[in-house]
Design an enzyme around this catalytic site. Structure first.
Site, PDB file in Angstrom:
ATOM      1  N   ASP A 161      -9.131  -4.870  -5.692  1.00  0.00           N
ATOM      2  CA  ASP A 161      -8.694  -3.963  -4.626  1.00  0.00           C
ATOM      3  C   ASP A 161      -9.803  -2.957  -4.317  1.00  0.00           C
ATOM      4  O   ASP A 161     -10.296  -2.278  -5.209  1.00  0.00           O
ATOM      5  CB  ASP A 161      -7.423  -3.236  -5.062  1.00  0.00           C
ATOM      6  CG  ASP A 161      -6.722  -2.502  -3.926  1.00  0.00           C
ATOM      7  OD1 ASP A 161      -7.425  -1.947  -3.055  1.00  0.00           O
ATOM      8  OD2 ASP A 161      -5.484  -2.485  -3.900  1.00  0.00           O
ATOM      9  N   HIS A 163      -7.471  -5.556  -1.321  1.00  0.00           N
ATOM     10  CA  HIS A 163      -6.251  -4.811  -0.981  1.00  0.00           C
ATOM     11  C   HIS A 163      -5.255  -5.693  -0.236  1.00  0.00           C
ATOM     12  O   HIS A 163      -4.056  -5.605  -0.440  1.00  0.00           O
ATOM     13  CB  HIS A 163      -6.620  -3.595  -0.139  1.00  0.00           C
ATOM     14  CG  HIS A 163      -5.490  -2.629   0.042  1.00  0.00           C
ATOM     15  ND1 HIS A 163      -4.856  -2.036  -1.019  1.00  0.00           N
ATOM     16  CD2 HIS A 163      -4.873  -2.158   1.167  1.00  0.00           C
ATOM     17  CE1 HIS A 163      -3.905  -1.223  -0.563  1.00  0.00           C
ATOM     18  NE2 HIS A 163      -3.899  -1.288   0.745  1.00  0.00           N
ATOM     19  N   SER A 202       0.834  -1.195   0.000  1.00  0.00           N
ATOM     20  CA  SER A 202       0.000   0.000   0.000  1.00  0.00           C
ATOM     21  C   SER A 202       0.874   1.253   0.000  1.00  0.00           C
ATOM     22  O   SER A 202       1.614   1.484  -0.954  1.00  0.00           O
ATOM     23  CB  SER A 202      -0.951  -0.036   1.204  1.00  0.00           C
ATOM     24  OG  SER A 202      -1.971   0.923   1.073  1.00  0.00           O
TER      25      SER A 202
END
Length: 800
Positions: free
Chosen positions: A734, A768, A661
């Site tokens: 995601d 994610h 991330s």
């Protein structure tokens, strides 16, 4: 013809490079660790006399992750269950009395698919969801015998939040059920009714780049269908169902302490295509126990004009006041919700008491933004938290809401000051469901992680709210990590703790606070005993500007002194207002190390050194700190490599950087702006900040207010400068704000167009974070293969 064949071969070659391939497996020792049964989740009984242990699969099969789901309104909905998408599979429940009695196993069928259980307030029962073919059942089990049963024939709906909660009789539950006679789900139109059109006409709407939003009228129909629920009181013994009010899209609902009224928030149409469900139009009302509306508290339109890092106007954070029969309290902004406005007070606290036929009364004003209440065990006495955005400062005050002049500041410190963090108040849940601070006279209890220069040393404190005197009841030693869970029963001299060390898996104990003697409650085993001998130490060093840095260094169990190993640095940048708090140590070298999911720690099994959670602080004025983001992370990375090189444990020519991330964003920037690394691995990142134009992380400015900064910190802008191999991994589905898969796709294309070395892996159905067993193992295989090829086995000039 020869030229045509050559062209066809080139096309086939390109297609092959992007073709879907079977899942890979990492080395067998890695697979064995991933598949090892994890230690269970634990939840203490409200009576503090028993521990509930909930077992689960470490990684569910990809077949579970791949179950069809709808991506609408900011949610992921399993239409077969009329429930949120399931990504965790719980497999068993046991109850362990802290007295040492034998554990009780909750009786479940072999194919049960349960949700996380919830204790009744008296600690005698637990309730949980169970997924079946036609929806989700409600089940209740006896904690003493393990007997469990489905409650009637109700089907529950958790699409908009928790689907049930216990009532104070500890027999009935307030449940969101699927309405009877709802009919079939809407069918997709075979022919579109027309184009999708959006229009704006002058209003300012700075919204984040949310995902899974509504896109079509059909999406709206599906959202309304699956989010509709019927409130009901359900008797867990008889299965009797008493409906309350009419079906609605209920966002939240809970009874007043006397259970004569309900506070209900329901969603309304029209919906929005720009924000998720929690910012849809909504109404908050007080209902009587039969479902009739007594009082409307606030009626909101779509909330897509909230200022950046601001709050909505009108009543918010509406809740029942503890220890009152039926009294509401809420907060309202005095600055239009805009943190940039200069005003003497940001918020005011309001209240309204049953029968709700009067006008709301202002209790007090708050200088800074309201951040929460902590209800004490005395009526009207409360701890109020405020946040000063300009300084990143938290202030906690003790006040009697009936006498606001009694307000007294008890804690006042930077939100980033871990060393001086006083901890969090300890709560008790009473047998009638009231949740208030655990309190003896004027004394409350605090528990904290106890951050220090040597690492975390959790503590238990006792504090007098009147005199502010403190007494330390316990602090973990410097060789282990022992966290407070609850006091044992009604005792104040014995506590249930979670104890662990570098070599001892976390287990639960009853600790005598005076003698420090422990009595074991659980005997959980190490899921990866083959790595118990792994070396782990806290490493501290300084950046060239003097900012203190740290990380946890892991070395293989068989490491020989003087051997220089290839290194993986794993990091995630965080923002700080000052160097002092930025340099504080967080975490502990004495905690037990679990290898879970696609953890970078698996590199240790393959002969790498790993610097885990290497600090990459970005320090400065909150309004402008990202102007020097690149320089600060490059400086932190160089300092880490210099330190470990000086210790003689790494080969600085064989260093890999990686992150997830915002850590992936950091990774790509480090490769673009330095030559410190042999390669990088970036997972689920965002690399082009023009695609997140209204802010990212804690960035307060929009692209149009700080275009140079947005361009400078975007690795996409410097794709031609990334001259080290970069592996990018991204979940196909995601759902994190800003990290659309297109971020990785576009950076890959940019590097390819500039002759870079890159590989892009898109994981089917993954979000994610990565859940499916096959996905996790594939990610680990990709990471290890990439590192071996471009780091461990890299040919360096001068090597023999």
């Amino acid at each position: 013809m020869k030229r045509l064949l050559t062209s066809l071969c080139l096309v086939v070659g390109v297609l092959t490079a992007f073709a879907q391939t079977p899942y890979k497996l990492p080395p067998k020792e890695v697979v064995n660790i991933v598949d090892a049964a994890p230690t269970p989740f634990a939840a203490m009984s409200p009576r503090n006399d028993a521990l509930m242990l909930v077992e689960y699969l470490s990684q569910p099969p990809i077949a579970m992750v791949a179950q069809p789901f709808l991506r609408i309104g900011g949610l992921r909905i399993d239409p077969a269950l009329n429930a949120r998408q399931r990504l965790t599979r719980y497999t068993g429940i046991s109850i362990k009395k802290i007295s040492g009695a034998s554990s009780v196993r909750i009786e479940l069928s072999a194919d049960a698919k349960i949700g996380m259980p919830v204790w009744s307030y008296d600690g005698k029962k637990i309730a949980f969801a169970n997924d079946v073919g036609d929806g989700v059942e409600l089940w209740v089990a006896d904690a003493a015998t393990g007997k469990a049963h489905a409650v009637g024939t109700v089907r529950i709906n958790d699409v908009l939040g928790a689907s049930f909660e216990w009532l104070k009789d500890n027999t009935s539950l307030l449940v969101r059920t699927i309405p009877q006679g709802r009919g079939k789900a809407p069918e997709a139109p075979k022919v579109p009714i027309g184009p999708i059109i959006e229009e704006t006409y002058g209003k300012v709407s700075k919204t984040a780049t949310f995902q899974d939003l509504l896109k079509t009228p059909y999406d709206e129909q599906l959202f309304a269908y699956y989010s509709l629920s019927q409130l009901a009181v359900v008797n867990s013994q008889t299965g009797d169902v008493k409906n309350i009010g009419k079906p609605a899209m209920i966002l939240s609902a809970n009874f007043s302490p006397d259970e004569q009224y309900l506070l209900v928030t329901r969603l309304n149409t029209p919906f929005s295509y720009r924000v998720p469900y929690f910012n849809f139009a909504q109404t908050t009302e007080v209902w009587d126990a039969k479902g009739s509306v007594v009082k409307m508290i606030v009626d909101l339109l779509v909330q897509d004009e909230i200022p950046t890092q601001g709050v909505r106007t009108g009543p918010r954070a509406i809740r029942w006041q503890a220890l009152q029969n039926a009294k509401l309290v809420w907060v309202e902004a005095l600055d239009g919700g805009d943190p940039m406005k200069k005003v003497p007070n940001r918020d005011k606290i309001m209240s309204l008491v049953a029968p709700f036929n009067g006008s709301p009364v202002e209790s007090m004003k708050l200088q800074h933004r309201y951040q929460g209440f902590e209800w004490t065990a005395k009526k009207d006495e409360v701890l109020v938290h405020e946040f000063d955005r300009d300084r990143r400062w938290r202030t906690t005050s003790f006040v009697n809401l009936a006498k606001p002049e009694t307000k007294k500041v008890i804690f006042d410190l930077s939100v980033n000051d871990a060393y001086n963090d006083p901890g969090n108040p300890i709560y008790e849940t009473r047998i009638d469901g009231e949740s208030v601070l655990l309190q003896d006279g004027d004394w409350i209890y605090l528990r904290g992680r106890g951050a220090s220069e040597q690492g975390d040393r959790p503590f238990i404190d006792k504090m007098n709210l009147k005199s502010l005197k403190k007494e330390r009841l316990y602090r973990s030693d410097d060789k282990s990590v022992e966290q407070f869970i609850a006091f044992a029963g009604n005792s104040r001299t014995q506590a249930v703790t979670r104890y662990e060390s570098k070599t001892e898996v976390p287990n639960y104990y009853v600790l005598d606070l005076s003698s420090k003697k422990r009595k074991a409650i659980t005997d959980l085993k190490d899921p990866a005993p083959q790595l118990t001998g792994m070396r782990k130490e806290l490493v501290k060093y300084n950046r060239s500007d003097g900012v203190a840095l740290s990380g946890t260094l892991y070395l293989p169990p068989n490491y020989k002194e003087g051997t220089r190993l290839p290194l993986l640095i794993w990091a995630y940048p965080l923002e700080y207002s000052d160097a002092g708090t930025a340099g504080q140590v967080r975490g502990s070298p004495n905690s037990f190390t679990f290898f879970r999911g696609p953890s970078p720690l698996f590199f240790v099994t393959q002969g790498y050194a790993v610097l885990m959670d290497a600090t990459m602080p970005v320090v400065g004025d909150p309004e402008t700190m990202n102007n020097t983001f690149v320089e600060q992370i490059v400086g932190a990375a160089k300092a880490a490599i210099d330190k470990l090189d000086g210790m003689g444990v790494i080969d600085r020519k064989r260093v890999l950087v990686s992150g997830h991330s915002y850590g992936a964003f950091m990774t790509a920037n480090l490769l673009a702006h330095s030559d410190l690394f042999a390669a990088g691995i970036a997972r689920s990142g965002a690399y082009n900040r023009t695609l997140t134009p209204f802010g990212f992380q804690t960035e307060r400015r929009s692209f149009w207010e700080a275009p140079d900064t947005y361009m400078k910190v975007s690795p996409f802008t410097y794709a031609n400068k990334i001259n080290e191999p970069l592996l990018m991994i991204h979940g196909e589905a995601d759902n994190n704000s800003g990290t659309f898969p297109i971020q990785s796709e576009r950076l890959y294309q940019a590097m390819k167009g500039n002759g870079g070395t890159a590989r892009l892996v898109i994981l089917p159905f993954e979000s994610h974070g990565y859940s499916g067993r096959e996905s996790v193992l594939h990610v680990l295989a990709e990471m290890l293969e990439w590192a071996d090829k471009y780091v461990k086995n890299k040919v360096v000039v001068g090597d023999k």
